[in-house]
Motif scaffolding. Sequence first.
Motif, PDB file in Angstrom:
ATOM      1  N   LYS A   1       0.898  -1.163   0.000  1.00 59.90           N
ATOM      2  CA  LYS A   1       0.000   0.000   0.000  1.00 59.90           C
ATOM      3  C   LYS A   1       0.924   1.198   0.000  1.00 59.90           C
ATOM      4  CE  LYS A   1      -2.850   2.415   3.495  1.00 59.90           C
ATOM      5  NZ  LYS A   1      -4.261   2.525   3.205  1.00 59.90           N
TER       6      LYS A   1
ATOM      7  N   ASP B   1      -2.807   7.040  -3.153  1.00 60.79           N
ATOM      8  CA  ASP B   1      -2.147   5.772  -2.861  1.00 60.79           C
ATOM      9  C   ASP B   1      -2.871   4.616  -3.539  1.00 60.79           C
ATOM     10  OD1 ASP B   1      -4.274   4.967  -1.251  1.00 60.79           O
ATOM     11  OD2 ASP B   1      -3.200   5.209   0.652  1.00 60.79           O
TER      12      ASP B   1
ATOM     13  N   ASP C   1      -4.656   2.346  -2.483  1.00 61.20           N
ATOM     14  CA  ASP C   1      -6.028   2.080  -2.040  1.00 61.20           C
ATOM     15  C   ASP C   1      -7.012   3.061  -2.675  1.00 61.20           C
ATOM     16  OD1 ASP C   1      -5.160   0.064  -0.502  1.00 61.20           O
ATOM     17  OD2 ASP C   1      -5.508   1.031   1.441  1.00 61.20           O
TER      18      ASP C   1
END
Lengths: 274, 322
Positions: free
Chosen positions: A212, A259, A261
Amino acid sequence: MQITKHTGKFFVTLVTALALVVIALPARAYDDPWPDIQRDVFDNREVIEGDGTITLEAPYRAEDAAIVPLTMRMPESIAGDVKKLTLIIDKNPAPIAATFQFGDAAGRGERVISTRVRIDMYSNVRAVIETKDGKLHMAAKFVKASGGCSAPASKDAEAALANLGKMRIRHFDPPARANSLPATRKAQVMIRHPNFSGMQMDQLTREYTPAKFVEELEIKRGDALVFRMEGGISISENPNFRFTFDAADDETLHVRAKDTDGSVFTATSLDKSS
Amino acid sequence: MRLHPAFARNTRQLLRAAQVVLLIFFGSASVSQAASAPYEVREIAPGVFVHEGRYELFTPHNSGDVSNTGFIIGSNGVAVIDTGGSPKVGGKLLKAIRAHTDLPIKYVINTHMHPDHVFGNAAFANEKPIFVGHRKLPRALTARADRYLKINEKLLGQEAFDGTQIIPPTLLVEDTLELDLGDRSLILTAHKTAHTDNDVTVYDKQTQTLFLGDLLFAKHVPALDGSIRGWLALLDQLSKREDVARVVPGHGPASTEWPDALAAEKRYLARIAEDVRDFIKHGQTLAQAAKEAGLSEKDAWLLFEEYHARNVSAAFAELEWE
Protein backbone atom coordinates in the motif's frame (compact mmCIF):
# COMPACT_ATOMS: atom_id res chain seq x y z
CA MET A 1 35.41 8.00 0.33
CA GLN A 2 34.83 9.27 -3.18
CA ILE A 3 34.06 6.45 -5.54
CA THR A 4 34.40 7.33 -9.17
CA LYS A 5 32.26 5.53 -11.68
CA HIS A 6 35.22 3.51 -12.87
CA THR A 7 36.43 2.35 -9.49
CA GLY A 8 32.79 1.66 -8.64
CA LYS A 9 32.47 -0.54 -11.68
CA PHE A 10 35.76 -2.18 -10.96
CA PHE A 11 34.60 -2.88 -7.45
CA VAL A 12 31.37 -4.45 -8.64
CA THR A 13 33.34 -6.65 -10.99
CA LEU A 14 35.79 -7.57 -8.27
CA VAL A 15 33.07 -8.38 -5.77
CA THR A 16 31.20 -10.42 -8.33
CA ALA A 17 34.31 -12.35 -9.26
CA LEU A 18 35.22 -13.03 -5.64
CA ALA A 19 31.68 -14.02 -4.85
CA LEU A 20 31.57 -16.51 -7.68
CA VAL A 21 34.93 -18.03 -7.00
CA VAL A 22 35.21 -18.08 -3.24
CA ILE A 23 31.74 -18.12 -1.73
CA ALA A 24 30.35 -20.48 -4.35
CA LEU A 25 26.83 -19.11 -4.13
CA PRO A 26 24.55 -19.69 -7.10
CA ALA A 27 25.77 -17.59 -10.00
CA ARG A 28 22.23 -16.39 -10.65
CA ALA A 29 22.31 -14.09 -7.63
CA TYR A 30 25.09 -12.12 -9.32
CA ASP A 31 23.52 -11.80 -12.72
CA ASP A 32 23.45 -8.21 -13.88
CA PRO A 33 19.78 -7.20 -14.15
CA TRP A 34 20.56 -4.03 -16.10
CA PRO A 35 20.39 -5.47 -19.67
CA ASP A 36 16.88 -6.77 -18.96
CA ILE A 37 15.82 -3.46 -17.46
CA GLN A 38 17.25 -1.57 -20.41
CA ARG A 39 15.28 -3.83 -22.74
CA ASP A 40 11.98 -3.78 -20.80
CA VAL A 41 11.92 -0.17 -19.67
CA PHE A 42 13.80 1.63 -22.43
CA ASP A 43 13.11 -0.62 -25.37
CA ASN A 44 16.82 -1.33 -25.74
CA ARG A 45 17.50 2.27 -26.75
CA GLU A 46 21.00 3.62 -26.33
CA VAL A 47 21.69 5.02 -22.84
CA ILE A 48 24.53 7.52 -22.66
CA GLU A 49 26.34 7.25 -19.36
CA GLY A 50 28.40 9.84 -17.54
CA ASP A 51 28.11 12.76 -19.97
CA GLY A 52 27.38 15.17 -17.11
CA THR A 53 23.74 15.77 -18.04
CA ILE A 54 22.64 13.99 -14.89
CA THR A 55 24.49 13.32 -11.65
CA LEU A 56 23.39 11.09 -8.82
CA GLU A 57 24.43 11.50 -5.20
CA ALA A 58 24.08 8.40 -3.05
CA PRO A 59 25.95 7.07 -0.02
CA TYR A 60 28.38 4.26 -0.88
CA ARG A 61 27.28 2.51 2.30
CA ALA A 62 23.74 3.24 3.49
CA GLU A 63 23.31 4.10 7.17
CA ASP A 64 19.76 2.79 7.11
CA ALA A 65 18.70 0.65 4.14
CA ALA A 66 15.08 1.74 4.61
CA ILE A 67 15.89 5.46 4.21
CA VAL A 68 18.73 5.90 1.73
CA PRO A 69 18.95 9.54 0.65
CA LEU A 70 19.41 10.16 -3.09
CA THR A 71 19.87 13.44 -4.94
CA MET A 72 19.65 13.85 -8.72
CA ARG A 73 21.02 16.98 -10.39
CA MET A 74 20.60 18.22 -13.92
CA PRO A 75 22.69 21.25 -14.87
CA GLU A 76 21.09 24.48 -16.10
CA SER A 77 22.40 23.81 -19.63
CA ILE A 78 20.09 20.84 -20.06
CA ALA A 79 17.44 21.15 -17.34
CA GLY A 80 14.88 22.83 -19.58
CA ASP A 81 15.11 19.95 -22.06
CA VAL A 82 14.51 17.15 -19.57
CA LYS A 83 11.11 15.51 -20.01
CA LYS A 84 11.37 12.57 -17.71
CA LEU A 85 13.53 11.11 -14.99
CA THR A 86 13.45 7.39 -14.11
CA LEU A 87 14.96 6.20 -10.86
CA ILE A 88 16.04 2.57 -10.88
CA ILE A 89 17.36 0.26 -8.18
CA ASP A 90 18.61 -2.76 -10.12
CA LYS A 91 18.21 -5.44 -7.48
CA ASN A 92 15.04 -4.30 -5.75
CA PRO A 93 12.03 -6.60 -6.28
CA ALA A 94 10.48 -3.86 -8.42
CA PRO A 95 13.49 -2.09 -9.94
CA ILE A 96 11.70 1.08 -11.04
CA ALA A 97 11.57 3.14 -7.86
CA ALA A 98 9.90 6.17 -9.44
CA THR A 99 9.40 8.16 -12.61
CA PHE A 100 9.14 11.93 -12.72
CA GLN A 101 7.43 13.70 -15.65
CA PHE A 102 8.41 17.34 -15.65
CA GLY A 103 6.00 20.16 -16.48
CA ASP A 104 6.17 23.83 -17.44
CA ALA A 105 6.95 25.00 -13.91
CA ALA A 106 9.90 22.62 -13.40
CA GLY A 107 12.34 25.47 -13.87
CA ARG A 108 15.11 26.61 -16.19
CA GLY A 109 17.94 26.69 -13.66
CA GLU A 110 19.79 23.70 -12.28
CA ARG A 111 17.13 21.06 -11.61
CA VAL A 112 17.47 19.10 -8.39
CA ILE A 113 15.33 16.33 -6.93
CA SER A 114 16.06 14.55 -3.67
CA THR A 115 14.17 11.65 -2.18
CA ARG A 116 14.71 8.62 0.06
CA VAL A 117 14.49 5.01 -1.01
CA ARG A 118 14.58 1.47 0.29
CA ILE A 119 17.39 -0.72 -0.99
CA ASP A 120 17.02 -4.45 -0.54
CA MET A 121 20.51 -5.67 -1.38
CA TYR A 122 23.83 -4.35 -2.65
CA SER A 123 22.82 -2.77 -5.92
CA ASN A 124 23.48 -0.25 -8.60
CA VAL A 125 21.16 2.74 -8.41
CA ARG A 126 20.50 4.56 -11.68
CA ALA A 127 19.00 7.89 -12.64
CA VAL A 128 18.03 7.96 -16.32
CA ILE A 129 16.73 11.12 -17.99
CA GLU A 130 15.01 11.49 -21.31
CA THR A 131 15.52 14.79 -23.11
CA LYS A 132 13.22 16.42 -25.65
CA ASP A 133 15.33 15.04 -28.49
CA GLY A 134 14.42 11.55 -27.32
CA LYS A 135 17.90 10.70 -26.02
CA LEU A 136 18.56 8.85 -22.77
CA HIS A 137 21.30 9.83 -20.33
CA MET A 138 22.27 8.01 -17.17
CA ALA A 139 24.20 8.32 -13.92
CA ALA A 140 24.74 5.24 -11.76
CA LYS A 141 26.09 4.58 -8.27
CA PHE A 142 26.73 1.36 -6.40
CA VAL A 143 25.16 1.36 -2.92
CA LYS A 144 25.85 -1.11 -0.15
CA ALA A 145 22.61 -1.67 1.72
CA SER A 146 20.46 -4.65 2.58
CA GLY A 147 17.02 -5.42 3.93
CA GLY A 148 15.50 -2.03 3.14
CA CYS A 149 12.30 -3.39 1.61
CA SER A 150 11.42 -5.78 4.44
CA ALA A 151 12.43 -3.50 7.33
CA PRO A 152 9.43 -2.85 9.62
CA ALA A 153 7.41 0.09 8.45
CA SER A 154 8.06 2.20 11.49
CA LYS A 155 10.19 2.41 14.55
CA ASP A 156 7.01 3.20 16.43
CA ALA A 157 4.46 0.72 15.14
CA GLU A 158 1.31 2.21 16.59
CA ALA A 159 1.93 5.81 15.63
CA ALA A 160 2.43 4.84 11.98
CA LEU A 161 -1.10 4.81 10.61
CA ALA A 162 -2.48 7.42 12.98
CA ASN A 163 -1.26 10.31 10.82
CA LEU A 164 -1.87 8.78 7.39
CA GLY A 165 -1.83 11.31 4.59
CA LYS A 166 -0.75 14.28 6.69
CA MET A 167 1.40 16.52 4.51
CA ARG A 168 3.96 19.25 4.94
CA ILE A 169 5.14 21.67 2.30
CA ARG A 170 8.14 23.82 2.97
CA HIS A 171 9.59 26.63 0.88
CA PHE A 172 13.31 27.15 1.35
CA ASP A 173 13.73 30.62 -0.10
CA PRO A 174 13.53 33.35 2.54
CA PRO A 175 11.20 36.31 1.87
CA ALA A 176 14.21 38.63 1.59
CA ARG A 177 15.21 36.89 -1.59
CA ALA A 178 11.90 37.51 -3.28
CA ASN A 179 13.17 40.79 -4.74
CA SER A 180 16.28 39.36 -6.33
CA LEU A 181 14.11 36.71 -7.99
CA PRO A 182 16.46 33.83 -8.69
CA ALA A 183 15.13 31.79 -11.58
CA THR A 184 14.80 28.71 -9.43
CA ARG A 185 13.07 28.06 -6.13
CA LYS A 186 13.45 25.17 -3.71
CA ALA A 187 10.74 23.39 -1.76
CA GLN A 188 10.04 20.15 0.03
CA VAL A 189 6.96 17.95 0.25
CA MET A 190 6.59 15.38 3.01
CA ILE A 191 3.74 12.89 3.25
CA ARG A 192 2.90 10.71 6.23
CA HIS A 193 2.39 7.29 4.71
CA PRO A 194 3.79 3.85 5.63
CA ASN A 195 4.34 3.06 1.93
CA PHE A 196 4.00 -0.65 2.72
CA SER A 197 6.24 -2.62 0.38
CA GLY A 198 4.35 -5.91 0.61
CA MET A 199 7.51 -7.48 2.04
CA GLN A 200 6.97 -6.42 5.63
CA MET A 201 5.56 -8.78 8.22
CA ASP A 202 2.34 -7.56 9.79
CA GLN A 203 3.03 -7.29 13.46
CA LEU A 204 -0.39 -8.46 14.58
CA THR A 205 -1.48 -11.10 12.07
CA ARG A 206 2.03 -12.44 11.41
CA GLU A 207 1.33 -12.34 7.72
CA TYR A 208 2.85 -10.10 5.10
CA THR A 209 1.23 -6.68 5.02
CA PRO A 210 -0.21 -6.08 1.55
CA ALA A 211 1.58 -3.43 -0.44
CA LYS A 212 0.00 0.00 0.00
CA PHE A 213 1.96 2.95 -1.23
CA VAL A 214 1.77 6.38 -2.80
CA GLU A 215 1.55 5.62 -6.52
CA GLU A 216 0.93 9.13 -7.82
CA LEU A 217 2.13 12.49 -6.68
CA GLU A 218 1.41 15.69 -8.55
CA ILE A 219 2.97 19.00 -7.62
CA LYS A 220 1.77 22.21 -9.24
CA ARG A 221 2.80 25.83 -8.86
CA GLY A 222 -0.48 27.59 -9.34
CA ASP A 223 -1.95 25.84 -12.39
CA ALA A 224 1.41 24.86 -13.88
CA LEU A 225 2.85 21.42 -13.38
CA VAL A 226 6.19 21.10 -11.59
CA PHE A 227 6.29 17.32 -11.84
CA ARG A 228 4.14 14.25 -11.68
CA MET A 229 5.66 11.24 -10.00
CA GLU A 230 4.65 7.62 -10.28
CA GLY A 231 6.11 5.71 -7.38
CA GLY A 232 6.54 2.14 -6.26
CA ILE A 233 7.43 0.18 -3.16
CA SER A 234 11.02 1.44 -3.14
CA ILE A 235 10.10 4.92 -1.96
CA SER A 236 10.68 5.09 1.81
CA GLU A 237 8.04 5.35 4.47
CA ASN A 238 6.86 8.96 4.81
CA PRO A 239 7.73 9.89 1.20
CA ASN A 240 9.90 12.96 1.09
CA PHE A 241 10.71 15.04 -2.00
CA ARG A 242 12.88 18.09 -2.24
CA PHE A 243 12.84 19.78 -5.59
CA THR A 244 13.45 22.92 -7.58
CA PHE A 245 10.82 24.83 -9.55
CA ASP A 246 10.45 27.96 -11.61
CA ALA A 247 10.05 31.29 -9.82
CA ALA A 248 6.79 33.17 -10.40
CA ASP A 249 4.61 35.87 -8.89
CA ASP A 250 2.44 33.29 -7.21
CA GLU A 251 4.53 30.43 -5.90
CA THR A 252 1.81 28.64 -3.99
CA LEU A 253 2.30 24.91 -4.36
CA HIS A 254 -0.59 22.47 -4.72
CA VAL A 255 0.11 18.85 -3.95
CA ARG A 256 -2.10 15.88 -4.72
CA ALA A 257 -1.12 12.35 -3.77
CA LYS A 258 -2.97 9.11 -4.40
CA ASP A 259 -2.15 5.77 -2.86
CA THR A 260 -2.84 2.26 -4.12
CA ASP A 261 -6.03 2.08 -2.04
CA GLY A 262 -7.32 5.06 -4.01
CA SER A 263 -7.09 7.41 -1.05
CA VAL A 264 -6.33 10.94 -2.19
CA PHE A 265 -4.42 13.43 -0.07
CA THR A 266 -4.09 17.10 -0.94
CA ALA A 267 -2.26 20.09 0.49
CA THR A 268 -1.46 23.67 -0.44
CA SER A 269 1.44 25.76 0.75
CA LEU A 270 -0.09 28.70 2.56
CA ASP A 271 2.08 31.57 1.47
CA LYS A 272 4.75 32.34 -1.05
CA SER A 273 7.86 32.03 1.08
CA SER A 274 7.00 30.70 4.49
CA MET B 1 35.00 -15.59 4.85
CA ARG B 2 32.13 -17.99 4.51
CA LEU B 3 32.83 -21.66 4.11
CA HIS B 4 31.20 -23.80 1.53
CA PRO B 5 27.96 -25.03 3.14
CA ALA B 6 28.81 -28.69 2.67
CA PHE B 7 32.22 -28.15 4.22
CA ALA B 8 30.68 -26.29 7.14
CA ARG B 9 28.19 -29.11 7.66
CA ASN B 10 30.92 -31.71 7.67
CA THR B 11 32.93 -29.64 10.10
CA ARG B 12 29.92 -29.34 12.39
CA GLN B 13 29.36 -33.06 12.30
CA LEU B 14 32.99 -33.66 13.11
CA LEU B 15 32.81 -31.21 15.99
CA ARG B 16 29.69 -32.91 17.32
CA ALA B 17 31.33 -36.30 17.06
CA ALA B 18 34.36 -34.96 18.90
CA GLN B 19 32.08 -33.51 21.55
CA VAL B 20 30.37 -36.85 22.05
CA VAL B 21 33.73 -38.54 22.45
CA LEU B 22 34.85 -35.93 24.95
CA LEU B 23 31.54 -36.25 26.78
CA ILE B 24 32.17 -39.93 27.30
CA PHE B 25 35.55 -39.15 28.84
CA PHE B 26 34.70 -36.11 30.89
CA GLY B 27 30.95 -36.29 31.41
CA SER B 28 30.48 -32.60 30.83
CA ALA B 29 27.94 -31.03 28.52
CA SER B 30 30.01 -27.91 28.20
CA VAL B 31 33.25 -29.09 26.73
CA SER B 32 33.13 -26.77 23.75
CA GLN B 33 32.32 -23.85 26.02
CA ALA B 34 35.05 -24.60 28.51
CA ALA B 35 37.53 -24.45 25.68
CA SER B 36 36.82 -20.78 24.98
CA ALA B 37 37.12 -17.71 27.22
CA PRO B 38 35.48 -17.87 30.67
CA TYR B 39 32.15 -16.10 31.13
CA GLU B 40 32.63 -13.90 34.14
CA VAL B 41 29.79 -12.69 36.32
CA ARG B 42 30.15 -10.23 39.15
CA GLU B 43 27.91 -10.00 42.22
CA ILE B 44 27.18 -6.26 42.19
CA ALA B 45 24.75 -6.47 45.15
CA PRO B 46 23.68 -9.41 47.33
CA GLY B 47 22.11 -11.99 45.03
CA VAL B 48 22.43 -9.75 41.95
CA PHE B 49 24.91 -10.89 39.29
CA VAL B 50 25.96 -9.18 36.07
CA HIS B 51 28.11 -10.19 33.13
CA GLU B 52 29.70 -7.28 31.25
CA GLY B 53 29.53 -7.87 27.50
CA ARG B 54 32.30 -6.87 25.13
CA TYR B 55 32.31 -3.56 23.29
CA GLU B 56 32.17 -5.13 19.85
CA LEU B 57 29.87 -5.92 16.98
CA PHE B 58 28.78 -9.54 16.45
CA THR B 59 31.67 -11.72 15.23
CA PRO B 60 32.25 -15.49 15.20
CA HIS B 61 35.03 -14.82 17.71
CA ASN B 62 32.75 -13.26 20.37
CA SER B 63 29.74 -15.51 19.62
CA GLY B 64 27.45 -12.54 20.22
CA ASP B 65 28.69 -11.81 23.75
CA VAL B 66 28.42 -8.06 23.24
CA SER B 67 25.73 -7.03 25.74
CA ASN B 68 25.26 -7.24 29.49
CA THR B 69 23.32 -10.11 30.99
CA GLY B 70 22.27 -10.63 34.60
CA PHE B 71 20.46 -12.80 37.06
CA ILE B 72 18.85 -12.32 40.46
CA ILE B 73 18.47 -15.12 43.01
CA GLY B 74 15.52 -15.28 45.43
CA SER B 75 14.68 -17.95 48.01
CA ASN B 76 12.73 -20.14 45.60
CA GLY B 77 13.85 -19.18 42.13
CA VAL B 78 15.98 -17.18 39.75
CA ALA B 79 15.18 -14.43 37.24
CA VAL B 80 17.45 -13.96 34.23
CA ILE B 81 17.67 -10.53 32.63
CA ASP B 82 18.70 -10.76 28.97
CA THR B 83 20.43 -13.79 27.54
CA GLY B 84 23.15 -12.58 25.15
CA GLY B 85 23.33 -12.84 21.38
CA SER B 86 23.43 -16.59 20.74
CA PRO B 87 22.47 -19.95 22.27
CA LYS B 88 26.17 -20.39 22.93
CA VAL B 89 26.35 -17.25 25.08
CA GLY B 90 23.03 -18.16 26.72
CA GLY B 91 24.51 -21.57 27.58
CA LYS B 92 27.51 -19.91 29.22
CA LEU B 93 25.19 -17.70 31.25
CA LEU B 94 23.19 -20.73 32.36
CA LYS B 95 26.39 -22.44 33.44
CA ALA B 96 27.43 -19.34 35.39
CA ILE B 97 24.05 -19.33 37.14
CA ARG B 98 24.42 -23.00 38.02
CA ALA B 99 27.76 -22.23 39.66
CA HIS B 100 25.84 -20.09 42.16
CA THR B 101 22.48 -21.80 42.65
CA ASP B 102 20.46 -24.92 41.84
CA LEU B 103 17.13 -23.12 42.27
CA PRO B 104 14.75 -23.23 39.30
CA ILE B 105 14.91 -20.48 36.73
CA LYS B 106 11.43 -19.05 37.05
CA TYR B 107 11.68 -16.13 34.66
CA VAL B 108 13.72 -15.06 31.66
CA ILE B 109 13.15 -11.36 31.05
CA ASN B 110 14.12 -9.64 27.78
CA THR B 111 14.61 -5.90 28.15
CA HIS B 112 13.87 -5.32 24.42
CA MET B 113 13.91 -6.88 20.96
CA HIS B 114 17.53 -6.58 19.84
CA PRO B 115 19.31 -9.84 18.92
CA ASP B 116 22.19 -9.32 21.34
CA HIS B 117 19.67 -9.43 24.21
CA VAL B 118 17.27 -12.19 23.15
CA PHE B 119 19.06 -14.81 21.08
CA GLY B 120 20.42 -16.62 24.12
CA ASN B 121 16.83 -17.48 25.16
CA ALA B 122 17.03 -20.85 23.41
CA ALA B 123 19.64 -22.04 25.92
CA PHE B 124 17.05 -21.68 28.70
CA ALA B 125 14.17 -23.51 27.01
CA ASN B 126 14.89 -26.78 28.84
CA GLU B 127 14.68 -25.00 32.19
CA LYS B 128 11.02 -24.24 31.41
CA PRO B 129 11.02 -20.64 32.64
CA ILE B 130 8.32 -18.11 31.86
CA PHE B 131 9.65 -15.70 29.22
CA VAL B 132 8.73 -12.11 30.04
CA GLY B 133 8.78 -8.91 27.96
CA HIS B 134 7.06 -5.71 26.90
CA ARG B 135 3.57 -6.08 25.45
CA LYS B 136 4.99 -4.93 22.13
CA LEU B 137 7.95 -7.33 22.16
CA PRO B 138 6.24 -10.31 20.47
CA ARG B 139 5.12 -8.11 17.59
CA ALA B 140 8.49 -6.43 17.27
CA LEU B 141 10.23 -9.81 17.10
CA THR B 142 7.77 -11.17 14.54
CA ALA B 143 8.26 -8.18 12.30
CA ARG B 144 12.03 -8.59 12.37
CA ALA B 145 12.44 -12.35 12.70
CA ASP B 146 13.57 -13.16 9.15
CA ARG B 147 16.01 -10.32 9.04
CA TYR B 148 17.46 -10.93 12.51
CA LEU B 149 17.97 -14.63 11.79
CA LYS B 150 19.65 -13.89 8.49
CA ILE B 151 21.98 -11.26 9.92
CA ASN B 152 22.86 -13.31 12.96
CA GLU B 153 23.79 -16.35 10.93
CA LYS B 154 25.93 -14.22 8.67
CA LEU B 155 27.73 -12.32 11.42
CA LEU B 156 28.16 -15.05 14.02
CA GLY B 157 28.92 -18.01 11.81
CA GLN B 158 27.39 -21.43 12.12
CA GLU B 159 28.96 -22.54 15.36
CA ALA B 160 27.46 -19.78 17.51
CA PHE B 161 24.28 -19.58 15.44
CA ASP B 162 23.49 -23.29 15.75
CA GLY B 163 20.29 -23.94 17.69
CA THR B 164 19.10 -20.36 17.34
CA GLN B 165 15.40 -19.84 17.66
CA ILE B 166 13.35 -16.82 18.53
CA ILE B 167 11.49 -17.37 21.77
CA PRO B 168 8.98 -14.58 22.32
CA PRO B 169 7.65 -13.73 25.78
CA THR B 170 4.42 -15.32 27.00
CA LEU B 171 4.07 -13.11 30.06
CA LEU B 172 3.66 -9.54 28.87
CA VAL B 173 4.30 -6.34 30.77
CA GLU B 174 1.44 -3.96 30.00
CA ASP B 175 2.40 -1.22 32.39
CA THR B 176 4.08 -2.61 35.50
CA LEU B 177 4.37 -6.17 36.70
CA GLU B 178 5.64 -7.65 39.97
CA LEU B 179 7.51 -10.96 39.91
CA ASP B 180 8.14 -12.99 43.05
CA LEU B 181 11.36 -14.96 43.48
CA GLY B 182 10.67 -15.89 47.12
CA ASP B 183 11.36 -13.20 49.72
CA ARG B 184 12.38 -11.00 46.85
CA SER B 185 10.25 -9.17 44.36
CA LEU B 186 11.10 -7.52 41.09
CA ILE B 187 9.14 -4.65 39.57
CA LEU B 188 9.06 -4.61 35.78
CA THR B 189 8.03 -1.46 33.95
CA ALA B 190 7.08 -1.20 30.27
CA HIS B 191 8.08 2.15 28.79
CA LYS B 192 6.85 4.27 25.92
CA THR B 193 8.93 4.36 22.74
CA ALA B 194 12.51 5.38 23.58
CA HIS B 195 15.52 3.19 22.66
CA THR B 196 12.99 0.91 20.92
CA ASP B 197 9.20 0.66 21.16
CA ASN B 198 9.49 -2.27 23.58
CA ASP B 199 11.85 -1.28 26.42
CA VAL B 200 11.36 -2.86 29.85
CA THR B 201 13.26 -2.01 33.05
CA VAL B 202 13.70 -4.37 36.01
CA TYR B 203 13.94 -3.10 39.58
CA ASP B 204 15.11 -5.26 42.46
CA LYS B 205 13.48 -3.73 45.56
CA GLN B 206 15.73 -5.49 48.03
CA THR B 207 19.00 -4.02 46.79
CA GLN B 208 17.55 -1.01 44.94
CA THR B 209 19.24 -2.19 41.76
CA LEU B 210 17.70 -1.03 38.48
CA PHE B 211 18.38 -2.90 35.24
CA LEU B 212 17.88 -0.35 32.46
CA GLY B 213 18.56 -2.56 29.45
CA ASP B 214 19.54 -0.44 26.47
CA LEU B 215 17.84 2.62 27.88
CA LEU B 216 21.34 3.14 29.24
CA PHE B 217 24.55 2.86 27.26
CA ALA B 218 27.87 3.65 28.95
CA LYS B 219 31.19 3.70 27.05
CA HIS B 220 29.40 2.01 24.09
CA VAL B 221 27.78 4.70 21.91
CA PRO B 222 23.96 4.67 22.23
CA ALA B 223 21.97 3.12 19.37
CA LEU B 224 18.67 4.76 18.46
CA ASP B 225 15.94 2.45 17.14
CA GLY B 226 12.87 4.14 18.61
CA SER B 227 12.33 7.81 19.33
CA ILE B 228 14.96 10.37 20.30
CA ARG B 229 12.30 12.61 21.82
CA GLY B 230 10.82 9.72 23.74
CA TRP B 231 14.22 8.60 24.97
CA LEU B 232 15.26 12.05 26.20
CA ALA B 233 11.92 12.51 27.95
CA LEU B 234 12.23 9.11 29.62
CA LEU B 235 15.77 9.85 30.84
CA ASP B 236 14.48 13.04 32.47
CA GLN B 237 11.72 11.12 34.14
CA LEU B 238 13.98 8.27 35.28
CA SER B 239 16.65 10.56 36.68
CA LYS B 240 14.16 11.82 39.28
CA ARG B 241 13.90 8.40 40.90
CA GLU B 242 15.31 8.44 44.41
CA ASP B 243 14.83 4.76 45.23
CA VAL B 244 17.80 3.62 43.15
CA ALA B 245 21.20 2.68 44.57
CA ARG B 246 22.84 1.50 41.34
CA VAL B 247 21.97 0.81 37.73
CA VAL B 248 22.97 -1.84 35.23
CA PRO B 249 23.30 -0.59 31.65
CA GLY B 250 22.57 -2.80 28.63
CA HIS B 251 26.06 -1.97 27.43
CA GLY B 252 28.71 -0.64 29.79
CA PRO B 253 30.23 -1.41 33.20
CA ALA B 254 28.33 -4.06 35.19
CA SER B 255 27.25 -1.53 37.80
CA THR B 256 27.16 2.26 37.56
CA GLU B 257 26.38 5.19 39.83
CA TRP B 258 22.93 6.71 40.02
CA PRO B 259 21.92 9.12 38.60
CA ASP B 260 25.34 10.23 37.30
CA ALA B 261 25.45 7.29 34.92
CA LEU B 262 22.77 8.91 32.77
CA ALA B 263 24.70 12.12 32.16
CA ALA B 264 26.89 11.09 29.22
CA GLU B 265 24.07 9.44 27.31
CA LYS B 266 21.79 12.43 27.89
CA ARG B 267 24.49 14.73 26.61
CA TYR B 268 24.96 12.59 23.50
CA LEU B 269 21.28 12.37 22.62
CA ALA B 270 20.69 16.05 23.38
CA ARG B 271 23.64 16.97 21.16
CA ILE B 272 22.23 14.97 18.25
CA ALA B 273 18.75 16.42 18.73
CA GLU B 274 20.08 19.98 18.87
CA ASP B 275 22.38 19.59 15.86
CA VAL B 276 19.75 17.83 13.78
CA ARG B 277 17.12 20.46 14.58
CA ASP B 278 19.62 23.06 13.47
CA PHE B 279 20.25 21.25 10.18
CA ILE B 280 16.51 21.00 9.57
CA LYS B 281 15.96 24.64 10.43
CA HIS B 282 18.59 25.71 7.92
CA GLY B 283 17.06 23.60 5.18
CA GLN B 284 19.86 21.06 5.04
CA THR B 285 19.33 17.44 4.09
CA LEU B 286 19.38 14.12 5.89
CA ALA B 287 22.50 13.19 3.92
CA GLN B 288 24.32 16.34 5.10
CA ALA B 289 23.27 15.78 8.70
CA ALA B 290 24.37 12.13 8.62
CA LYS B 291 27.86 13.30 7.67
CA GLU B 292 28.21 16.25 10.03
CA ALA B 293 25.81 16.33 12.99
CA GLY B 294 26.93 15.43 16.49
CA LEU B 295 30.60 14.95 15.64
CA SER B 296 31.69 16.72 18.84
CA GLU B 297 30.79 13.44 20.60
CA LYS B 298 33.16 11.39 18.47
CA ASP B 299 35.90 10.81 21.05
CA ALA B 300 33.56 10.16 23.96
CA TRP B 301 32.33 6.75 22.82
CA LEU B 302 33.38 3.32 21.65
CA LEU B 303 31.88 2.09 18.33
CA PHE B 304 31.01 5.67 17.34
CA GLU B 305 31.73 5.05 13.64
CA GLU B 306 29.51 1.98 13.62
CA TYR B 307 26.35 3.60 15.01
CA HIS B 308 26.49 7.39 14.99
CA ALA B 309 25.48 8.27 11.43
CA ARG B 310 22.59 5.85 11.63
CA ASN B 311 21.45 7.49 14.88
CA VAL B 312 21.53 10.87 13.17
CA SER B 313 19.50 9.55 10.20
CA ALA B 314 16.86 8.14 12.53
CA ALA B 315 16.73 11.36 14.55
CA PHE B 316 16.41 13.43 11.38
CA ALA B 317 13.51 11.36 10.02
CA GLU B 318 11.76 11.81 13.36
CA LEU B 319 12.51 15.46 14.12
CA GLU B 320 11.67 16.83 10.66
CA TRP B 321 8.01 16.19 11.52
CA GLU B 322 8.09 18.36 14.70
